[in-house]
Design a protein around this motif. Structure first.
Motif, PDB file in Angstrom:
ATOM      1  N   MET A 229       0.835  -1.200   0.000  1.00 11.48           N
ATOM      2  CA  MET A 229       0.000   0.000   0.000  1.00 11.48           C
ATOM      3  C   MET A 229       0.869   1.249   0.000  1.00 11.48           C
ATOM      4  O   MET A 229       0.613   2.210  -0.733  1.00 11.48           O
ATOM      5  N   GLU A 230       1.904   1.196   0.814  1.00  6.74           N
ATOM      6  CA  GLU A 230       2.831   2.331   0.873  1.00  6.74           C
ATOM      7  C   GLU A 230       3.429   2.608  -0.493  1.00  6.74           C
ATOM      8  O   GLU A 230       3.500   3.744  -0.947  1.00  6.74           O
ATOM      9  N   ARG A 231       3.863   1.519  -1.150  1.00  8.14           N
ATOM     10  CA  ARG A 231       4.471   1.657  -2.470  1.00  8.14           C
ATOM     11  C   ARG A 231       3.493   2.294  -3.445  1.00  8.14           C
ATOM     12  O   ARG A 231       3.841   3.172  -4.224  1.00  8.14           O
ATOM     13  N   MET A 232       2.272   1.808  -3.362  1.00  6.99           N
ATOM     14  CA  MET A 232       1.252   2.304  -4.284  1.00  6.99           C
ATOM     15  C   MET A 232       1.049   3.809  -4.105  1.00  6.99           C
ATOM     16  O   MET A 232       1.001   4.569  -5.077  1.00  6.99           O
ATOM     17  N   LEU A 233       0.962   4.227  -2.850  1.00  9.29           N
ATOM     18  CA  LEU A 233       0.757   5.644  -2.567  1.00  9.29           C
ATOM     19  C   LEU A 233       1.979   6.452  -3.000  1.00  9.29           C
ATOM     20  O   LEU A 233       1.867   7.533  -3.575  1.00  9.29           O
ATOM     21  N   ARG A 234       3.150   5.903  -2.714  1.00  4.81           N
ATOM     22  CA  ARG A 234       4.372   6.616  -3.031  1.00  4.81           C
ATOM     23  C   ARG A 234       4.503   6.827  -4.536  1.00  4.81           C
ATOM     24  O   ARG A 234       5.036   7.827  -4.987  1.00  4.81           O
ATOM     25  N   ASN A 235       3.984   5.848  -5.296  1.00  7.47           N
ATOM     26  CA  ASN A 235       4.044   5.972  -6.749  1.00  7.47           C
ATOM     27  C   ASN A 235       2.992   6.925  -7.298  1.00  7.47           C
ATOM     28  O   ASN A 235       2.817   7.030  -8.503  1.00  7.47           O
ATOM     29  N   GLY A 236       2.279   7.558  -6.399  1.00  8.17           N
ATOM     30  CA  GLY A 236       1.312   8.545  -6.858  1.00  8.17           C
ATOM     31  C   GLY A 236      -0.036   7.962  -7.245  1.00  8.17           C
ATOM     32  O   GLY A 236      -0.922   8.659  -7.713  1.00  8.17           O
ATOM     33  N   ASN A 237      -0.186   6.631  -7.029  1.00  8.37           N
ATOM     34  CA  ASN A 237      -1.469   6.014  -7.329  1.00  8.37           C
ATOM     35  C   ASN A 237      -2.395   6.148  -6.133  1.00  8.37           C
ATOM     36  O   ASN A 237      -2.060   5.720  -5.042  1.00  8.37           O
ATOM     37  N   GLU A 238      -3.524   6.745  -6.349  1.00  2.00           N
ATOM     38  CA  GLU A 238      -4.464   6.865  -5.245  1.00  2.00           C
ATOM     39  C   GLU A 238      -5.825   6.352  -5.658  1.00  2.00           C
ATOM     40  O   GLU A 238      -6.767   7.125  -5.854  1.00  2.00           O
TER      41      GLU A 238
END
Lengths: 330, 330
Positions: A229-238
DNA sequence: TTGTATGCGTTATCAC
DNA sequence: GTGATAACGCATACAA
């Protein structure tokens, strides 16, 4: 203390002692009484090694459990014990590590324990492909599909992972979500993850959604769910919704979302998979696909028994799943 | 396929085959090569039953695990494997049901597997009292105190349950709570629960609190935690804080509070015990006593090894615990 | 370096 | 009904 000692102590022969121990007929009441008393008195415990070594067949079912901390397996095991309690078959359970080869274990243990049938809790198709031909007794693979392997003595019982994932994602879509992130296992390795991904994509396609907003993979664990989840958020995917392929990943993801200042389900919806106990107690209560451990266990047992006793051919069946609507999807 | 077959196939005798299988010296390179190849070719797996039956000592440690779904035990087991990996001892793990007699199991398995030492993960003092005298090899009881039993070959490693419970309750008191409910196990049966109760009472007494606002007991499970909390509320007890003797009970209790319209920690504070993984991911993050599975495992292993190799006398030690301040206490 | 023979604790097959 | 005795598959002491 061996049956030899017991024979000496009671004045009977090892043969008679053995007969008493195994409840054979043709033993006088007197002998039975005296020997039973001696067993009690000396706290004699018979050596299963020697017993099994000597026996040609052991009226037992060998259960091979992949991984020590899988709650679904624990549930299945429990039910299995209940089911087999009334059958006269004993259950012998062997645990081993996630990355061990379960079929190699099975080959060895078949030679040793001489069981009547095999029950695999979790397994990898590649391992079966390679070594299952060395096994000649009926077996059932539980929670993984073995239909493509086409072994005549290998059945399988699974939840329909594709349909279940489809159901979960369809529900998210029905709730108005079109930007859906997926957290799952490595679908290069895990058959299960691949099927769940297939189902997810099918649901999206039907609704004209081109694909997941993001796909992150890791082990089915709190930590990896959190990390994904962290990775996803960090990649700008929300994405507005997350489909996690396991409850533990869902919980990890929810914690990550929370720490990023997002609320579940107000800001992001999360749907899990498995229906573990914790999903019902977690706050928010998890929306998840419930796999029925009981059903998995019962169907597997029946299948195996039919193969052993009626020589039924191998079958590959799926058991129903259920979408449990909790509080984590809006 | 037995070593006899292998001998016939390779033209060597069973003796030589056996020596190769056990990596004994005094085997020609040629024989070793040929026999190893044959083993590979036929997929031979040696029969551990016969092997152990014949061996006088097995370089192994037998681990007896009480219950199949104890996360702390799973953690300890994992660490144990790491620790013993470098020692030359193998680890043989046996699981059994919560209500089985672990010492009886041990007696039987000692006769069968001839291990060098025993590691009990969980256990009941009464069972040791009754049957441990039948065991002559070193043993360590983990997570339960065996000091009162005074067996010369039985050590124990525990978290100091009394002090830990004292710490937890003291913390609740320090946060301003004076009406504290306790949810725990049946302290008539469980030594652990009794010690945790003792510690709780001590903390209260020091602060002039006459006793818990309520005490409800059940198994360490989500369901029973939930049920205990419900009972407490139904009986008109509305403490401002709850000390649960296990994380799972704490989580069950929080769910019950929530369903009764109460918020944690705003209306009621909850402190757990164990420090399971889920306690860190739960919302609110659980305030809890962390038991260190790693430390428990390492100290147990060291103790056992010392007893086996240096004939050290039995010792009874406690490992440090840690109060982890989460978000569930205010 | 290799082969042979014995026995581990049990069950099962014979005689008696 | 009971008692010898031969396996089961393997490790090992001893012989060669």
């Amino acid at each position: 203390m061996t049956i030899k000692d017991l024979a000496r102590e009671t004045g009977y022969s090892v043969g008679t002692v053995s007969r008493v121990l195994n409840n054979h007929p043709n033993v006088s009441e007197k002998a039975r009484r005296e020997i039973t008393a001696a067993v009690e008195r000396f706290g004699f415990e018979r050596n299963e090694n020697a017993r099994i070594l000597k026996q040609r067949h052991n009226e037992g079912i060998l259960v091979l459990v992949k991984g020590r901390k899988n709650e679904l397996f624990a549930l299945i095991l429990e039910r299995l014990q209940q089911v087999f309690a009334s059958t006269g078959y004993s259950l012998l359970m062997e645990y081993f590590d996630e990355n061990d080869n379960e079929v190699r274990h099975a080959v060895r243990l078949c030679g040793e324990k001489k069981p009547q049938g095999l029950l695999f809790l979790g397994g990898n198709c590649a391992n079966f492909q390679a070594d299952f031909n060395k096994i000649s007794i009926p077996a059932v693979l539980v929670t993984d599909d073995a239909s493509k392997l086409e072994f005549p003595t290998l059945s399988s019982v699974t939840t329909d992972d594709t349909a279940a994932a489809d159901c979960a994602v369809s529900y998210l879509i029905a709730c108005g979500h079109r930007s859906i992130g997926i957290i799952g296992g490595d679908f290069q390795i895990s058959d299960t993850s691949r099927m769940r991904l297939t189902g997810s994509l099918a649901a999206m396609k039907r609704s004209g959604i081109v694909g997941p907003a993001a796909y992150e993979s890791g082990w089915y664990s709190y930590e990896d769910g959190y990390a994904c989840m962290e990775r996803m958020l960090r990649n700008g995917n929300e994405p507005t919704a997350i489909f996690a392929m396991s409850d533990v990943q869902a919980i990890g993801a929810i914690r990550a979302l929370r720490e990023a200042g997002k609320r579940v389900p107000e800001d992001v919806s999360v749907c899990g998979f498995d229906g573990l106990l914790i999903s019902r107690y977690f706050l928010p209560r998890l929306t998840t696909i419930c796999q029925s451990g009981e059903e998995l266990a019962e169907r597997s047992a029946r299948l195996l028994l039919d193969m052993i006793e009626k020589h039924s051919p191998a079958r590959h069946i799926t058991v129903p799943f259920r979408l449990s609507k909790g509080e984590s999807v809006k």
